[in-house]
Design an enzyme around this catalytic site. Structure first.
Site, PDB file in Angstrom:
ATOM      1  CB  SER A 147      -1.005   0.149   1.776  1.00  0.00           C
ATOM      2  OG  SER A 147      -1.542   1.327   1.271  1.00  0.00           O
ATOM      3  CE1 TYR A 160      -3.814  -2.192   5.380  1.00  0.00           C
ATOM      4  CE2 TYR A 160      -2.882  -0.550   4.961  1.00  0.00           C
ATOM      5  CZ  TYR A 160      -3.818  -1.252   4.136  1.00  0.00           C
ATOM      6  OH  TYR A 160      -3.827  -1.245   2.842  1.00  0.00           O
TER       7      TYR A 160
HETATM    8  P1  NAP Z   1     -11.983  -5.998  -0.862  1.00  0.00           P
HETATM    9  O1  NAP Z   1     -11.699  -5.567  -1.794  1.00  0.00           O
HETATM   10  O2  NAP Z   1     -12.651  -5.443   0.269  1.00  0.00           O
HETATM   11  O3  NAP Z   1     -11.724  -6.906  -1.005  1.00  0.00           O
HETATM   12  C1  NAP Z   1     -10.921  -8.136  -0.258  1.00  0.00           C
HETATM   13  C2  NAP Z   1     -11.282  -9.990  -0.523  1.00  0.00           C
HETATM   14  O4  NAP Z   1     -10.335 -10.003   0.388  1.00  0.00           O
HETATM   15  C3  NAP Z   1     -12.406 -10.053  -0.810  1.00  0.00           C
HETATM   16  O5  NAP Z   1     -12.649 -11.427  -1.963  1.00  0.00           O
HETATM   17  C4  NAP Z   1     -13.011 -10.884   0.761  1.00  0.00           C
HETATM   18  O6  NAP Z   1     -13.069 -12.033   0.507  1.00  0.00           O
HETATM   19  C5  NAP Z   1     -10.616 -11.424   0.722  1.00  0.00           C
HETATM   20  N1  NAP Z   1     -10.622 -11.848   2.080  1.00  0.00           N
HETATM   21  C6  NAP Z   1     -10.395 -10.752   2.949  1.00  0.00           C
HETATM   22  N2  NAP Z   1      -9.253 -11.523   4.330  1.00  0.00           N
HETATM   23  C7  NAP Z   1      -9.129 -12.261   4.000  1.00  0.00           C
HETATM   24  C8  NAP Z   1      -8.642 -13.230   4.558  1.00  0.00           C
HETATM   25  N3  NAP Z   1      -8.131 -13.759   5.320  1.00  0.00           N
HETATM   26  N4  NAP Z   1      -7.894 -14.531   3.539  1.00  0.00           N
HETATM   27  C9  NAP Z   1      -8.294 -14.741   2.484  1.00  0.00           C
HETATM   28  N5  NAP Z   1      -9.612 -14.050   1.853  1.00  0.00           N
HETATM   29  C10 NAP Z   1      -9.962 -12.831   2.711  1.00  0.00           C
HETATM   30  O7  NAP Z   1     -10.519  -5.356  -0.462  1.00  0.00           O
HETATM   31  P2  NAP Z   1      -8.776  -4.410  -1.494  1.00  0.00           P
HETATM   32  O8  NAP Z   1      -9.248  -2.859  -1.160  1.00  0.00           O
HETATM   33  O9  NAP Z   1      -9.080  -4.805  -2.719  1.00  0.00           O
HETATM   34  O10 NAP Z   1      -8.163  -5.306  -0.980  1.00  0.00           O
HETATM   35  C11 NAP Z   1      -6.381  -5.691  -1.521  1.00  0.00           C
HETATM   36  C12 NAP Z   1      -4.998  -5.726  -1.224  1.00  0.00           C
HETATM   37  O11 NAP Z   1      -5.200  -3.978  -1.419  1.00  0.00           O
HETATM   38  C13 NAP Z   1      -5.150  -5.297   0.205  1.00  0.00           C
HETATM   39  O12 NAP Z   1      -3.796  -5.981   0.233  1.00  0.00           O
HETATM   40  C14 NAP Z   1      -5.318  -4.421   0.963  1.00  0.00           C
HETATM   41  O13 NAP Z   1      -4.545  -4.109   2.144  1.00  0.00           O
HETATM   42  C15 NAP Z   1      -4.643  -3.623  -0.462  1.00  0.00           C
HETATM   43  N6  NAP Z   1      -4.204  -2.170  -0.362  1.00  0.00           N
HETATM   44  C16 NAP Z   1      -5.932  -1.522  -0.792  1.00  0.00           C
HETATM   45  C17 NAP Z   1      -6.196  -0.526  -0.975  1.00  0.00           C
HETATM   46  C18 NAP Z   1      -7.636   0.631  -1.235  1.00  0.00           C
HETATM   47  O14 NAP Z   1      -7.842   1.792  -0.687  1.00  0.00           O
HETATM   48  N7  NAP Z   1      -8.967  -0.613  -1.565  1.00  0.00           N
HETATM   49  C19 NAP Z   1      -5.041   0.442  -1.213  1.00  0.00           C
HETATM   50  C20 NAP Z   1      -3.623   0.111  -0.358  1.00  0.00           C
HETATM   51  C21 NAP Z   1      -4.026  -1.407  -0.653  1.00  0.00           C
HETATM   52  P3  NAP Z   1     -14.241 -13.053   1.929  1.00  0.00           P
HETATM   53  O15 NAP Z   1     -14.822 -12.342   2.338  1.00  0.00           O
HETATM   54  O16 NAP Z   1     -14.881 -14.033   0.666  1.00  0.00           O
HETATM   55  O17 NAP Z   1     -12.936 -13.283   2.250  1.00  0.00           O
END
Ligand code: NAP
Length: 255
Positions: A147, A160
């Site tokens: 991130s 985080y």
């Molecule tokens: P998201 O849309 O909330 O999606 C999360 C996904 O992860 C879902 O498919 C969820 O499905 C699964 N999940 C959650 N906990 C899990 C676990 N313990 N084991 C396996 N699967 C799990 O999240 P996102 O924003 O795409 O984030 C993805 C990555 O990007 C993360 O590493 C986050 O730190 C990083 N990131 C995001 C942002 C942002 O602004 N969105 C910014 C910087 C970095 P289930 O509920 O079925 O498990």
């Protein structure tokens, strides 16, 4: 987005993406699949896995869905075993799972929360790669999703952010350890309106403030993150390892 414009860099490749039933992980699986990969999607809930598999199949993508909570040892092993049983090898692992269970200051954060952050955001990335390593091909590639907060952990996401800083170090260390057969790189996303970031991006005032902090005056999309990941994991990046690609619309990160 005109998906027909995508190349076919992943034909014959097998890619595992953790936490890939929605958000950034899903878009990465979709992009790699549209470029020809056999993709393995996973997350904690069977119904989410089934739904993601159906969406990808509907686009003509070869896909396997496996339930895998990344901090569950048996489910991690099962993810790798099922992949190898079905496809015989692994070319790409994208480690994408993360939790952000607290907005507390670091010094107020409960030990159980510290453990959860370390376990899901850092330790599980290591353990999944321990399981996958024996099956990784020559020319294979790992992408770790960190991130932009890794560079300057913000107050509301401080611990985080610190776990995401650790992933930058992990990228460097694993790249050295896994060379020359496997490249290890990292994508550091900016703000993307997924459910993970909903507490920020669904508030109009905060959203506007974030957009103004970017040079491009918008939030990122899951497809922006997928495009960067697909580049780093492909042969187009065959001389790139131990690198971090910040995909944050020009928000301050590092020189
Ligand atoms: P998201 O849309 O909330 O999606 C999360 C996904 O992860 C879902 O498919 C969820 O499905 C699964 N999940 C959650 N906990 C899990 C676990 N313990 N084991 C396996 N699967 C799990 O999240 P996102 O924003 O795409 O984030 C993805 C990555 O990007 C993360 O590493 C986050 O730190 C990083 N990131 C995001 C942002 C942002 O602004 N969105 C910014 C910087 C970095 P289930 O509920 O079925 O498990």
């Amino acid at each position: 987005m005109d998906k027909s414009k995508f190349g076919k860099r992943y034909e014959g490749k097998v890619a595992i993406v953790t936490a890939s039933t929605q958000g950034i992980g899903f878009s990465i699986a979709e992009r790699l699949g549209l470029e020809g990969a056999s993709v393995v999607v996973s997350s904690r809930k069977q119904n989410n896995v089934d739904e993601a598999v159906e969406k990808l199949k509907a686009q003509g993508i070869e896909v396997l869905g496996v339930v895998c909570h990344v901090s569950n040892k048996q489910q991690r092993k099962n993810l790798i075993d099922k992949t190898v049983q079905k496809y015989g090898k692994i070319d790409v692992v994208v480690s994408n799972a993360a939790a952000n269970p607290s907005i507390d200051d670091i010094l107020q954060t409960q030990e159980s929360v510290l453990d959860k952050l370390w376990e899901i955001n850092v330790k599980s990335s290591i353990l999944i790669l321990q399981d996958a390593a024996p099956h990784l091909q020559k020319g294979s590639s790992v992408v770790i999703i960190s991130s932009f907060t890794a560079y300057q952990p913000p107050a509301t996401m401080a611990m985080y952010g610190v776990t995401k800083t650790a992933l930058l170090g992990l990228t460097k260390a694993l790249a050295a350890e896994m060379a020359p057969n496997t490249r290890v790189n990292c994508v550091a996303p900016g703000f993307v309106p997924t459910s993970f970031a909903a507490f920020l991006t669904t508030n109009d005032a905060i959203r506007k403030e974030i957009e103004q902090r970017t040079l491009l005056n918008r939030l990122g999309t899951t497809q922006d993150m997928a495009a960067a990941t697909a580049f780093l994991a492909s042969d187009d990046a065959s001389y790139i390892t131990a690198e971090i690609l910040v995909v944050a619309g020009g928000m301050p990160s590092r020189l």
